[in-house]
Design an enzyme around this catalytic site. Structure first.
Site, short mmCIF file in Angstrom:
data_model
loop_
_atom_site.label_atom_id
_atom_site.label_comp_id
_atom_site.label_asym_id
_atom_site.label_seq_id
_atom_site.Cartn_x
_atom_site.Cartn_y
_atom_site.Cartn_z
N ASP A 10 15.51 56.82 28.72
CA ASP A 10 16.55 55.82 28.55
C ASP A 10 16.43 54.78 29.66
O ASP A 10 15.79 55.03 30.70
CB ASP A 10 17.91 56.51 28.59
CG ASP A 10 19.06 55.54 28.49
OD1 ASP A 10 19.11 54.82 27.48
OD2 ASP A 10 19.90 55.50 29.41
N ASP A 12 19.30 51.79 30.56
CA ASP A 12 20.56 51.47 31.25
C ASP A 12 21.18 52.73 31.83
O ASP A 12 21.49 53.68 31.11
CB ASP A 12 21.55 50.84 30.26
CG ASP A 12 21.11 49.47 29.78
OD1 ASP A 12 21.03 48.57 30.63
OD2 ASP A 12 20.86 49.31 28.58
N ASP A 207 21.15 59.37 30.84
CA ASP A 207 22.35 59.52 31.66
C ASP A 207 23.60 59.82 30.84
O ASP A 207 24.67 60.00 31.40
CB ASP A 207 22.59 58.25 32.47
CG ASP A 207 22.97 57.07 31.57
OD1 ASP A 207 22.14 56.71 30.71
OD2 ASP A 207 24.08 56.53 31.71
#
Length: 330
Positions: A10, A12, A207
């Site tokens: 991922d 961001d 995250d």
């Protein structure tokens, strides 16, 4: 990393916050390229893969544009599976999303008067009432609806901002409909990345429990949660089974080493232990690694379906690490 042949990473909140790299991310991802393919898989549909790749190169990462897979690409592919070639598709999002619609042989439009047969919706900081109104008209007329992702928030250097899911919620409320979803946690985006890399043993890294980790479960892949973005220690302890990661670490530096100790089920707890007591999770021991303590707490929290209402410390060392994890004792 010997157990995995590809990282599906991922962006961001995992590799960067806003324009800046998270400390240790670039160096670790560069190091792991010697033993595994690295694919950058983002739910953010606002930028094209070439622009994303350019940003990553500016941060110091080595990659080809084909190493970037966006939810705009996945969303366009899902729409193309639903409608005839050349069909008009109303785009709620950036020109990068409109370009992905063109690349799959469809005709992007911005008004309901053009009689679109589908609506595709991706994040844009400029989305406003007028384009949402056009989309609502098309959806109420029966157009196919595909959301590139449904993340309610978007992390950046200032904090959490409204994500595409918040805009999807506007149309969900106005039209009383549910979209097909292309991005994580739905399978299409990650499956596209797996197919592109040819991975047999991918590791999904991110995250967010509700997108990255749940997405790993959706495609049958192991996953690594890093605590540099949206999901918190409290979120992790309360996570349902379909959002529980295989591995847990503070940040991406763990990928340049041995993942084994970070396994939640049987990894290193570094002198910490946790138990259930009177409806609470009780942490004992001490050490310098808060994530080791969190792994111990997860084992206690997930070992039973019985609920718990508080986290408590057994000793000063445990009290200190509970505070470092942002957990509230009770």
């Amino acid at each position: 990393m010997s157990d995995h042949d590809a990282l599906l990473v991922d962006l961001d909140g995992t590799v960067y916050r806003g324009p800046d790299a998270i400390p240790g991310a670039v160096e670790s991802l560069e190091a792991v390229r010697a033993s595994a393919t690295v694919s950058y898989v983002t739910n953010n549909a606002s930028r094209g893969p070439d622009e994303v790749a350019g940003h990553l190169r500016e941060l110091g990462l080595t990659l080809d544009t084909s190493d970037v897979v966006t939810s705009a690409q996945a969303g366009a592919a899902v729409v193309a599976d639903q409608v005839a070639a050349g069909s008009k598709v109303l785009v709620v999002g950036t020109e990068a999303l409109a370009e992905e619609i063109r690349l799959v042989g469809l005709d992007p439009v911005r008004a309901e008067d053009d009689a679109p047969v589908a609506v595709v919706q991706g994040h844009s900081p400029d989305t406003g009432w007028r384009i949402l109104a056009e989309a609502a008209l098309a959806l109420n007329r029966g157009a196919v609806w595909v959301a590139c992702n449904v993340d309610p928030t978007l992390p950046n250097e200032r904090g959490l901002l409204p994500g595409n899911g918040s805009m999807v919620a506007v149309l969900r409320t106005a039209c009383r409909r549910e979209p097909m979803v292309a991005g994580k946690p739905a399978a299409p985006l990650l499956q596209q990345a797996i197919t592109r890399t040819g991975a047999r043993r991918p590791l999904v890294v991110g995250d967010r429990l509700d997108t990255d980790i749940a997405g790993g479960h959706a495609v049958g892949a192991e996953s690594l949660l890093v605590l540099t973005g949206v999901s918190t220690a409290a979120d992790l302890l309360a996570a349902p089974a379909e959002q529980r990661p295989t591995y847990l670490a503070a940040d991406l530096r763990v990928v340049d080493g041995d993942l084994g100790p970070t396994a939640v089920d049987d990894g290193d707890t570094d002198g910490f232990s946790a138990r259930r007591e009177d409806g609470a999770l009780v942490l004992a021991g001490g050490g310098d690694d808060p994530t080791a303590a969190l792994r111990a707490l997860c084992r206690a929290a997930w070992a039973s379906d019985d609920g718990w209402h508080a986290v408590r410390a057994d000793g000063d060392g445990a009290e200190k690490v509970i505070s470092a994890l942002g957990l509230v004792t009770g």
